[in-house]
Design a protein around this motif. Structure first.
Motif, PDB file in Angstrom:
ATOM      1  N   TRP A  32       0.802  -1.238   0.000  1.00 12.98           N
ATOM      2  CA  TRP A  32       0.000   0.000   0.000  1.00 12.98           C
ATOM      3  C   TRP A  32       0.839   1.295   0.000  1.00 12.98           C
ATOM      4  O   TRP A  32       0.502   2.257  -0.671  1.00 12.98           O
ATOM      5  N   PRO A  33       2.015   1.350   0.673  1.00 14.25           N
ATOM      6  CA  PRO A  33       2.770   2.629   0.605  1.00 14.25           C
ATOM      7  C   PRO A  33       3.409   2.901  -0.748  1.00 14.25           C
ATOM      8  O   PRO A  33       3.870   3.999  -1.026  1.00 14.25           O
ATOM      9  N   PHE A  34       3.448   1.833  -1.608  1.00 17.34           N
ATOM     10  CA  PHE A  34       4.271   1.902  -2.817  1.00 17.34           C
ATOM     11  C   PHE A  34       3.477   1.890  -4.107  1.00 17.34           C
ATOM     12  O   PHE A  34       4.036   1.852  -5.190  1.00 17.34           O
ATOM     13  N   LEU A  35       2.120   1.889  -3.989  1.00 23.54           N
ATOM     14  CA  LEU A  35       1.287   1.712  -5.179  1.00 23.54           C
ATOM     15  C   LEU A  35       1.327   2.931  -6.094  1.00 23.54           C
ATOM     16  O   LEU A  35       1.269   2.800  -7.310  1.00 23.54           O
ATOM     17  N   PRO A  37       2.943   7.231  -6.733  1.00 27.20           N
ATOM     18  CA  PRO A  37       4.056   8.126  -6.378  1.00 27.20           C
ATOM     19  C   PRO A  37       3.776   8.838  -5.051  1.00 27.20           C
ATOM     20  O   PRO A  37       2.641   9.217  -4.763  1.00 27.20           O
ATOM     21  N   VAL A  38       4.808   8.992  -4.236  1.00 30.79           N
ATOM     22  CA  VAL A  38       4.670   9.758  -2.994  1.00 30.79           C
ATOM     23  C   VAL A  38       4.283  11.191  -3.375  1.00 30.79           C
ATOM     24  O   VAL A  38       4.880  11.779  -4.278  1.00 30.79           O
ATOM     25  N   ASP A  39       3.271  11.762  -2.683  1.00 31.72           N
ATOM     26  CA  ASP A  39       2.888  13.150  -2.948  1.00 31.72           C
ATOM     27  C   ASP A  39       3.924  14.067  -2.290  1.00 31.72           C
ATOM     28  O   ASP A  39       3.884  14.309  -1.074  1.00 31.72           O
ATOM     29  N   SER A  42       3.070  16.917   0.047  1.00 33.12           N
ATOM     30  CA  SER A  42       2.456  16.694   1.372  1.00 33.12           C
ATOM     31  C   SER A  42       3.400  15.970   2.329  1.00 33.12           C
ATOM     32  O   SER A  42       3.052  15.714   3.476  1.00 33.12           O
ATOM     33  N   VAL A  43       4.607  15.615   1.856  1.00 31.86           N
ATOM     34  CA  VAL A  43       5.549  14.908   2.736  1.00 31.86           C
ATOM     35  C   VAL A  43       6.809  15.758   2.868  1.00 31.86           C
ATOM     36  O   VAL A  43       7.656  15.771   1.971  1.00 31.86           O
ATOM     37  N   PRO A  44       6.927  16.487   3.992  1.00 29.19           N
ATOM     38  CA  PRO A  44       8.063  17.390   4.159  1.00 29.19           C
ATOM     39  C   PRO A  44       9.396  16.662   4.011  1.00 29.19           C
ATOM     40  O   PRO A  44       9.573  15.579   4.551  1.00 29.19           O
ATOM     41  N   GLY A  45      10.264  17.238   3.218  1.00 29.57           N
ATOM     42  CA  GLY A  45      11.621  16.716   3.100  1.00 29.57           C
ATOM     43  C   GLY A  45      11.789  15.652   2.042  1.00 29.57           C
ATOM     44  O   GLY A  45      12.919  15.330   1.649  1.00 29.57           O
ATOM     45  N   TYR A  46      10.671  15.101   1.538  1.00 24.51           N
ATOM     46  CA  TYR A  46      10.817  13.948   0.643  1.00 24.51           C
ATOM     47  C   TYR A  46      11.586  14.306  -0.630  1.00 24.51           C
ATOM     48  O   TYR A  46      12.525  13.610  -1.015  1.00 24.51           O
ATOM     49  N   ARG A  47      11.219  15.444  -1.215  1.00 28.73           N
ATOM     50  CA  ARG A  47      11.844  15.834  -2.486  1.00 28.73           C
ATOM     51  C   ARG A  47      13.352  16.005  -2.322  1.00 28.73           C
ATOM     52  O   ARG A  47      14.130  15.618  -3.184  1.00 28.73           O
ATOM     53  N   ARG A  87      15.522   4.423   3.115  1.00 25.45           N
ATOM     54  CA  ARG A  87      16.234   5.680   3.371  1.00 25.45           C
ATOM     55  C   ARG A  87      15.338   6.658   4.136  1.00 25.45           C
ATOM     56  O   ARG A  87      15.785   7.348   5.049  1.00 25.45           O
ATOM     57  N   PHE A  88      14.048   6.695   3.785  1.00 31.46           N
ATOM     58  CA  PHE A  88      13.181   7.749   4.315  1.00 31.46           C
ATOM     59  C   PHE A  88      12.465   7.351   5.599  1.00 31.46           C
ATOM     60  O   PHE A  88      12.035   8.217   6.364  1.00 31.46           O
ATOM     61  N   ASN A  89      12.332   6.051   5.842  1.00 34.61           N
ATOM     62  CA  ASN A  89      11.531   5.578   6.976  1.00 34.61           C
ATOM     63  C   ASN A  89      12.361   4.744   7.947  1.00 34.61           C
ATOM     64  O   ASN A  89      13.206   3.954   7.539  1.00 34.61           O
ATOM     65  N   GLU A  90      12.065   4.908   9.256  1.00 38.33           N
ATOM     66  CA  GLU A  90      12.679   4.033  10.262  1.00 38.33           C
ATOM     67  C   GLU A  90      12.275   2.581   9.985  1.00 38.33           C
ATOM     68  O   GLU A  90      11.143   2.318   9.608  1.00 38.33           O
ATOM     69  N   GLU A  94       5.613   1.813  10.557  1.00 37.48           N
ATOM     70  CA  GLU A  94       4.653   1.011   9.778  1.00 37.48           C
ATOM     71  C   GLU A  94       5.153   0.830   8.343  1.00 37.48           C
ATOM     72  O   GLU A  94       5.209  -0.277   7.811  1.00 37.48           O
ATOM     73  N   ILE A  95       5.527   1.972   7.730  1.00 38.93           N
ATOM     74  CA  ILE A  95       5.914   1.923   6.313  1.00 38.93           C
ATOM     75  C   ILE A  95       7.279   1.244   6.168  1.00 38.93           C
ATOM     76  O   ILE A  95       7.499   0.454   5.257  1.00 38.93           O
ATOM     77  N   GLY A  96       8.169   1.502   7.114  1.00 38.69           N
ATOM     78  CA  GLY A  96       9.485   0.850   7.069  1.00 38.69           C
ATOM     79  C   GLY A  96       9.356  -0.659   7.131  1.00 38.69           C
ATOM     80  O   GLY A  96       9.981  -1.387   6.354  1.00 38.69           O
TER      81      GLY A  96
HETATM   82  C1  LIG Z   1       6.719   4.985   0.358  1.00 38.49           C
HETATM   83  O1  LIG Z   1       6.310   5.965   1.320  1.00 38.49           O
HETATM   84  C2  LIG Z   1       7.266   7.049   1.454  1.00 38.49           C
HETATM   85  O2  LIG Z   1       8.434   6.537   2.041  1.00 38.49           O
HETATM   86  C3  LIG Z   1       6.656   8.210   2.253  1.00 38.49           C
HETATM   87  C4  LIG Z   1       6.492   7.760   3.660  1.00 38.49           C
HETATM   88  C5  LIG Z   1       5.781   8.751   4.553  1.00 38.49           C
HETATM   89  C6  LIG Z   1       4.743   9.558   4.089  1.00 38.49           C
HETATM   90  C7  LIG Z   1       4.081  10.419   4.963  1.00 38.49           C
HETATM   91  C8  LIG Z   1       4.466  10.461   6.304  1.00 38.49           C
HETATM   92  O3  LIG Z   1       3.839  11.280   7.179  1.00 38.49           O
HETATM   93  C9  LIG Z   1       5.520   9.652   6.734  1.00 38.49           C
HETATM   94  C10 LIG Z   1       6.167   8.814   5.872  1.00 38.49           C
END
Ligand SMILES: CO[C@H](O)CCc1ccc(O)cc1
Length: 117
Positions: A32-35, A37-39, A42-47, A87-90, A94-96
């Motif tokens: 579900w986290p990977f289906l 593209p990450v928005d 709305s996700v600080p720092g992702y870019r 890289r982005f998640n602990e 949940e997502i890690g």
């Molecule tokens: C595949 O998911 C990305 O790693 C983003 C994970 C994420 C998105 C929003 C959050 O509040 C925290 C982590």
């Protein structure tokens, strides 16, 4: 030329392995986290942190339009999805955890498919 005669494309069923694997990943309960593209808005720092975003819908589009020159390019994009996640998640988030479980499934399932080739 002789080189052309020696060149071998993989048997049809082997060339379908990426589609088989991708379908199972898309249906996996931990996908579900990977289906999509990450928005990034709305996700600080992702870019800034993740320089090459990748997700399963983007890979599906590339498979469907035959944009992968070889299987390794397909597997490399799959690895990128899960490397970005680590890289982005602990690991204990949940997502890690979902990413680690999906990578474990991917590695075991791909090895299984190769045993059928
Ligand atoms: C595949 O998911 C990305 O790693 C983003 C994970 C994420 C998105 C929003 C959050 O509040 C925290 C982590």
């Amino acid at each position: 030329s002789l080189l052309v005669l020696c060149g071998r494309s993989p048997p049809l069923r082997v060339s379908l392995f990426p589609r088989v694997l991708l379908g199972e990943l898309e249906a996996h309960q931990d996908a579900w986290p990977f289906l999509l593209p990450v928005d990034q808005r709305s996700v600080p720092g992702y870019r800034k942190v993740i320089r090459r975003p990748m997700d399963l819908s983007t890979i599906r589009g590339r498979v469907s339009s035959n944009q992968y020159p070889d299987t390794e390019a397909f597997l490399s994009d799959l690895a990128l999805v899960l490397d970005n996640c680590e890289r982005f998640n602990e690991d204990r988030s949940e997502i890690g955890r979902a990413g680690l479980r999906l990578r474990s499934f991917l590695e075991r399932r791909w090895a299984q498919l190769l045993q059928q080739s």
